[in-house]
Design a protein around this motif. Structure first.
Motif, short mmCIF file in Angstrom:
data_model
loop_
_atom_site.label_atom_id
_atom_site.label_comp_id
_atom_site.label_asym_id
_atom_site.label_seq_id
_atom_site.Cartn_x
_atom_site.Cartn_y
_atom_site.Cartn_z
N SER A 1 0.75 -1.18 0.13
CA SER A 1 0.00 -0.10 0.00
C SER A 1 0.87 1.21 0.05
N SER A 2 1.88 1.16 0.73
CA SER A 2 2.71 2.30 0.91
C SER A 2 3.19 2.90 -0.55
N HIS A 3 3.69 1.73 -1.32
CA HIS A 3 4.06 2.00 -2.63
C HIS A 3 2.99 2.55 -3.71
N LEU A 4 1.93 1.75 -3.60
CA LEU A 4 0.75 1.89 -4.27
C LEU A 4 0.22 3.29 -4.28
N ASN A 5 0.11 3.87 -3.05
CA ASN A 5 -0.69 5.23 -2.60
C ASN A 5 0.62 6.23 -3.18
N THR A 6 1.69 5.90 -3.83
CA THR A 6 2.54 6.95 -4.54
C THR A 6 2.01 7.03 -6.00
N THR A 7 0.96 6.49 -6.42
CA THR A 7 0.48 6.74 -7.72
C THR A 7 -1.15 6.78 -7.37
N PRO A 8 -1.19 8.03 -7.36
CA PRO A 8 -2.62 8.40 -7.19
C PRO A 8 -3.50 8.25 -8.28
N PHE B 1 -6.30 1.12 -14.92
CA PHE B 1 -5.77 2.31 -15.29
C PHE B 1 -5.72 3.52 -14.14
N ARG B 2 -4.67 3.83 -13.72
CA ARG B 2 -4.77 4.90 -12.65
C ARG B 2 -5.03 6.19 -13.36
N ARG B 3 -4.14 6.52 -14.27
CA ARG B 3 -4.39 7.57 -15.06
C ARG B 3 -3.96 7.40 -16.48
N ALA B 4 -4.56 8.20 -17.44
CA ALA B 4 -4.09 7.83 -18.79
C ALA B 4 -4.63 9.14 -19.55
N ASP B 5 -3.71 9.42 -20.53
CA ASP B 5 -4.07 10.30 -21.78
C ASP B 5 -3.50 9.99 -23.03
N VAL C 1 -0.56 2.27 -14.90
CA VAL C 1 -1.48 0.92 -14.75
C VAL C 1 -0.91 0.22 -13.68
N TRP C 2 -1.74 -0.26 -12.89
CA TRP C 2 -1.38 -1.28 -11.83
C TRP C 2 -2.04 -2.58 -12.52
N ALA C 3 -1.17 -3.72 -12.13
CA ALA C 3 -1.69 -4.98 -12.32
C ALA C 3 -1.14 -5.98 -11.12
N THR D 1 4.30 2.81 -15.79
CA THR D 1 4.22 4.08 -16.49
C THR D 1 4.58 3.82 -17.77
N LEU D 2 3.75 4.13 -18.95
CA LEU D 2 3.84 4.03 -20.34
C LEU D 2 4.02 5.16 -21.02
N ARG D 3 4.78 5.43 -22.01
CA ARG D 3 4.72 6.50 -22.81
C ARG D 3 4.42 6.24 -24.20
N ASN D 4 3.52 6.97 -24.94
CA ASN D 4 3.28 6.81 -26.29
C ASN D 4 4.08 7.74 -27.00
N ALA D 5 4.87 7.30 -27.89
CA ALA D 5 5.77 7.79 -28.86
C ALA D 5 5.69 7.17 -30.29
#
Length: 160
Positions: free
Chosen positions: A11-18, A104-108, A114-116, A139-143
């Motif tokens: 949880s301490s790590h997961l909470n760093t990715t709001p 998906f925690r956040r995305a654009d 992403v959490w899994a 964390t993924l980047r679209n390039a």
């Protein structure tokens, strides 16, 4: 190594990715999930060419075992590929990484977090076993219309 996880250790790590806004259409979400599936298959088969293709040049990879032992971060595609090459050369069993319950925690259009859950299995000597369970934050980047892994954290509930 006898490190094992206590309830809620991650949880301490997961909470760093709001959580944030997820503004990615279904095709974009599928493309992210396909990148993660290619990552898992590449690791399971020692396919360094495919693995290189799903990582950004400056990717980072960190492993944490039950909140007690941390390895990394391994920084840059070459360092990650060297790590995987060494690990797979020493491996004597067939492993399978099962990434499930993707969230998906956040995305654009440019970035996705992403959490899994991870269930790592092994088939050695004709018997299948669960080696470890755990979770990923990725964390993924679209390039250039390709989703690539830029930052990967794997939290394992016990040592593999």
């Amino acid at each position: 190594m006898t490190t094992t996880a206590a309830f809620g250790w991650g949880s301490s790590h997961l909470n760093t990715t709001p959580a944030g806004k997820v503004d990615l259409d279904p095709a974009g979400r599928l493309a992210v999930q396909q990148t993660l599936a290619r990552y898992a298959f590449a690791l399971d088969h020692g396919d360094l060419v495919t693995l290189a293709g799903v990582l950004t040049e400056d990717a980072t990879w960190t492993v944490n075992i039950a909140g007690e032992v941390e390895q990394g971060p391994f920084v840059g595609r070459p360092a990650i590929l060297d790590l995987v090459r060494e690990a797979t050369e020493a491996q004597t069993d067939q492993r399978r990484r099962n990434l499930v319950n993707m969230v998906f925690r956040r995305a654009d259009a440019d970035t996705a977090v992403v959490w899994a859950y991870l269930m790592l299995t092994s088939n050695a000597g004709g018997a299948s076993n669960v080696i470890t369970t755990g979770f990923y934050t990725i964390t993924l980047r679209n390039a250039e219309s390709e989703w690539r892994i830029a930052k990967l954290f794997v939290g394992m509930d016990n040592a593999e």
